[in-house]
Design a protein around this motif. Sequence first.
Motif, PDB file in Angstrom:
ATOM      1  N   THR A 183       4.904  -5.757  -3.213  1.00 25.58           N
ATOM      2  CA  THR A 183       4.021  -6.901  -3.037  1.00 25.58           C
ATOM      3  C   THR A 183       4.878  -8.137  -2.803  1.00 25.58           C
ATOM      4  O   THR A 183       5.833  -8.388  -3.537  1.00 25.58           O
ATOM      5  CB  THR A 183       3.131  -7.111  -4.279  1.00 25.58           C
ATOM      6  N   GLY A 187       1.634 -12.778  -3.822  1.00 24.61           N
ATOM      7  CA  GLY A 187       0.628 -11.735  -3.983  1.00 24.61           C
ATOM      8  C   GLY A 187       0.127 -11.642  -5.407  1.00 24.61           C
ATOM      9  O   GLY A 187       0.526 -12.401  -6.300  1.00 24.61           O
ATOM     10  N   GLN A 204      -3.802  -2.431  -9.504  1.00 20.88           N
ATOM     11  CA  GLN A 204      -4.235  -2.908  -8.190  1.00 20.88           C
ATOM     12  C   GLN A 204      -3.299  -4.013  -7.708  1.00 20.88           C
ATOM     13  O   GLN A 204      -2.943  -4.916  -8.472  1.00 20.88           O
ATOM     14  CB  GLN A 204      -5.664  -3.443  -8.264  1.00 20.88           C
ATOM     15  N   ASP A 205      -2.884  -3.935  -6.440  1.00 18.77           N
ATOM     16  CA  ASP A 205      -2.014  -4.972  -5.889  1.00 18.77           C
ATOM     17  C   ASP A 205      -2.512  -5.399  -4.517  1.00 18.77           C
ATOM     18  O   ASP A 205      -3.378  -4.758  -3.921  1.00 18.77           O
ATOM     19  CB  ASP A 205      -0.565  -4.479  -5.800  1.00 18.77           C
ATOM     20  N   THR A 206      -1.938  -6.484  -4.025  1.00 14.56           N
ATOM     21  CA  THR A 206      -2.258  -6.995  -2.691  1.00 14.56           C
ATOM     22  C   THR A 206      -1.062  -6.797  -1.763  1.00 14.56           C
ATOM     23  O   THR A 206      -0.832  -7.611  -0.860  1.00 14.56           O
ATOM     24  CB  THR A 206      -2.632  -8.484  -2.760  1.00 14.56           C
ATOM     25  N   ARG A 260      -3.468  -4.410   3.092  1.00 10.16           N
ATOM     26  CA  ARG A 260      -4.601  -4.758   2.232  1.00 10.16           C
ATOM     27  C   ARG A 260      -4.397  -4.312   0.795  1.00 10.16           C
ATOM     28  O   ARG A 260      -5.323  -4.358  -0.008  1.00 10.16           O
ATOM     29  CB  ARG A 260      -5.893  -4.157   2.799  1.00 10.16           C
ATOM     30  N   GLY A 261      -3.205  -3.848   0.491  1.00 13.07           N
ATOM     31  CA  GLY A 261      -2.908  -3.506  -0.890  1.00 13.07           C
ATOM     32  C   GLY A 261      -3.271  -2.085  -1.263  1.00 13.07           C
ATOM     33  O   GLY A 261      -3.773  -1.305  -0.439  1.00 13.07           O
TER      34      GLY A 261
END
Length: 273
Positions: A183, A187, A204-206, A260-261
Amino acid sequence: MRHEGSGQNGHDRTFLADSARESADGVDIAADHAAFSAAFAAPREHHDFIDDFVDLVGHHLRTPLTAIRTLLELLADDSGGGLDPATARRLVGAVQANSDRMLRVIDTLLLLARARHAESARDHVPVDLAAVVDRVGSAMAPAADGSGISMTVEATDPVWTVGDPVLLERAIGHLAGNALRFTDRGGRLSLRALAEPRPAIEVQDTGVGIPPERQPGLLRPLVLTAGTGADDDAHLGLGTVSAIARAHRGDIDVRSAPGRGTTFRITFPTAPS
């Protein structure tokens, strides 16, 4: 507890702790041998596991070991002092980097063996996933801050399952570490412990995301997935995370798209009341 943070220092993607050295000290050789014996004796995917193991040893251990031998020969042959100090330092650094790579692989293999051995659930105990997620979040907070990534940890109420707390913490830690690694500055990363409808953890990541064509086989233990923009250690670790989930009768789900992660969710059985 809920943590929030944003980074102020330079971007550094080398933050992941090398736990290989920690686990190597005082290792129980007999226990490791028993774990591998149990893993290889398991009838499920027996031949695939051994084939994958041989391929992985050839790539992850033989290659860096060969590089180390070559580098050491260059240093040993420099009896006349022909190498300038900067070149000598680079060679020594390459030896150290390859040694560290082998230690990480060995540590991951031992962890995988422990995960497969843990499928009997004999050593499983009640585990509060919220407490585990909170510990991982606290450990990752300095790295997130240093990488300029905003991190939140949502783990307020206890979320109970049964399992091996060491394995569960390593699995969550690896997912969180990968999320930070892939990321970019600015982010976001979220770690959650969820109680409904079943106990679960979510990371969850971006970040950069995973292309659809690269996702099949990503969670298969001991298999390398080339060309995803991630290093081999990350892929080996994702397979181990999958093995840990399976050892806990858990289901792992991956949702990702390029740019979009990525979201990883592991759902566990509810702890008996």
